[in-house]
Design an enzyme around this catalytic site. Structure first.
Site, PDB file in Angstrom:
ATOM      1  N   SER A 254      45.712  29.145  10.673  1.00 58.19           N
ATOM      2  CA  SER A 254      45.991  28.418   9.444  1.00 58.19           C
ATOM      3  C   SER A 254      44.907  27.373   9.196  1.00 58.19           C
ATOM      4  CB  SER A 254      47.350  27.696   9.526  1.00 58.19           C
ATOM      5  OG  SER A 254      48.403  28.601   9.713  1.00 58.19           O
ATOM      6  N   SER A 292      47.386  34.088   8.134  1.00 58.81           N
ATOM      7  CA  SER A 292      46.957  32.695   8.084  1.00 58.81           C
ATOM      8  C   SER A 292      47.785  31.911   7.072  1.00 58.81           C
ATOM      9  CB  SER A 292      45.470  32.618   7.704  1.00 58.81           C
ATOM     10  OG  SER A 292      44.960  31.326   7.880  1.00 58.81           O
ATOM     11  N   ASP A 294      47.309  29.061   4.665  1.00 59.70           N
ATOM     12  CA  ASP A 294      46.221  28.322   4.025  1.00 59.70           C
ATOM     13  C   ASP A 294      46.819  27.480   2.904  1.00 59.70           C
ATOM     14  OD1 ASP A 294      44.630  29.928   5.713  1.00 59.70           O
ATOM     15  OD2 ASP A 294      44.608  31.505   4.198  1.00 59.70           O
TER      16      ASP A 294
END
Length: 373
Positions: A254, A292, A294
């Site tokens: 992340s 991820s 984000d």
């Protein structure tokens, strides 16, 4: 003294502020609590006397009680940022912005609430024209990234005192980077990652405003890592990570990005600033990964009296003036990530998993090779 990306000869567009940090936006303060306990052999499983983690605090107007215009955007949602419903509904952030590891969001949120109450750091509820003592509403903003390869993340080592330390130690000026605060145990492009920051000061013809970014970088794939358009990840020799437990799919991770500006922009424009963050991430070869989280948030220190219980008047830039600000966002994010990589130091963690610092000499060698120097 730790080197930053510019010290290695990496080229960037735009002019940074004095500290090339989010604190170049006047009033912004950053504080950390870095938790490093034990040696790798001390890790015997969950709850060992072993930790590689921490807490980061960003105070939009320092210790001054304030409410700021805010906006946000998610590139990919495999992560957490608390307080978003109220942020979306009201356009404001009340209080600090905190970053930590995935399993510590709860204690950080609860402790920052306690800190805000103890320090009267929130706007009181007004009923029938009268302020109600010790009554108000605010929703702390806490983001996270996962440090489970290096840290005993299931040992829950972040405590109240660490949250207080990060908040109380927050200050203006130069900002530490790398293995500090919430970024202590993080990994970026399969090198040691962590905390990074950068800023841009716009030319006077574009308002002379400052844009700053702070990142907690725990994302990316080495194979796709690029610098100045050069396939740096493929060219770097050595520094391969060691994973003795399990190796998550590359790119699983992340990045949290916090943007600050002194430009008089409204919540919609701040959200649009956040939508330019992926440009900076993408220039380095990331932003494609489903695993991820984000998540980006932005605030403006302008319009100090925008929050009111009556009628307020705010100064707001026309959208046609936003182009240079959007460019400053992408450029400062790109540099902040590289600053995190440059400042991070090799770390050996739980189960003797080991992630190496991005090798500076290799970066310099490769830059010279592609530039024909």
């Amino acid at each position: 003294m730790k080197k930053r990306a510019r010290d290695l000869g990496i080229n960037f567009f735009g002019d940074p502020g004095k500290n090339n940090a989010i604190t170049d936006v006047e009033g912004v303060e950053v504080g950390y609590s870095t938790i490093i306990m034990g040696e790798p052999d001390d890790f015997k499983g969950r709850g060992s006397n072993f930790a590689r983690t921490g807490v980061t605090a960003i105070l939009p107007r320092g210790k001054q009680k304030s409410v700021v215009y805010a906006g946000r955007h998610d590139l990919n949602g495999n992560g957490e940022l608390t307080g978003t419903h109220w942020m979306d509904d009201s356009g404001f952030i009340h209080g600090p912005i905190m970053i930590t590891n995935t399993n510590s969001v709860g204690i950080v949120r609860d402790t920052v609430t306690k800190w805000m109450v103890e320090n009267d750091y929130y706007q009181h509820l007004v009923f029938m024209g009268e302020e109600i003592d010790e009554c108000g509403y605010f929703y702390p903003v806490v983001g996270e990234t996962w440090d489970g390869l290096l840290n005993d993340i299931n040992g829950f080592h972040v405590k109240e005192e660490h949250v207080y330390e990060a908040l109380n130690n927050a200050k203006a000026g130069p900002v530490a980077e790398g293995n500090v605060g919430g970024g202590t145990g993080m990994v970026c492009h399969q090198f040691k990652g962590g905390t990074g920051t950068a800023s841009r000061v716009l030319p006077k013809e574009f308002g002379g405003y400052t844009v700053g970014a702070l990142v907690q970088a725990n994302h990316g794939i080495r194979m796709w890592f690029e610098v100045n358009g050069i396939p740096m990840g493929q060219e770097i020799e050595g520094a391969d990570p060691v994973c003795n437990t399990f190796a998550p799919k590359p790119g699983t991770g992340s990045i949290i990005v916090v943007l600050a500006t002194d430009a008089p922009v409204n919540p919609t424009q701040l959200s649009k600033m956040c939508k330019r963050v992926p440009i900076g991430i993408g220039k380095l070869g990331s932003g494609y990964e489903n695993g991820s989280g984000d998540i980006f948030v932005a605030f403006s220190t302008a319009n100090e009296n925008a929050y009111t219980n009556n009628v307020s008047t705010a100064e707001v830039l026309g959208d046609h003036m936003m182009d240079a600000i959007y460019r400053a966002v992408a450029d400062s994010v790109e540099e902040a990530i590289l600053n995190a990589l440059c400042a991070a130091e090799t770390m050996e963690g739980a189960n003797h998993n080991k992630f190496y610092a991005m090798p500076h000499d290799e970066v310099v060698r490769i830059l010279k090779k592609y530039r024909g120097e």
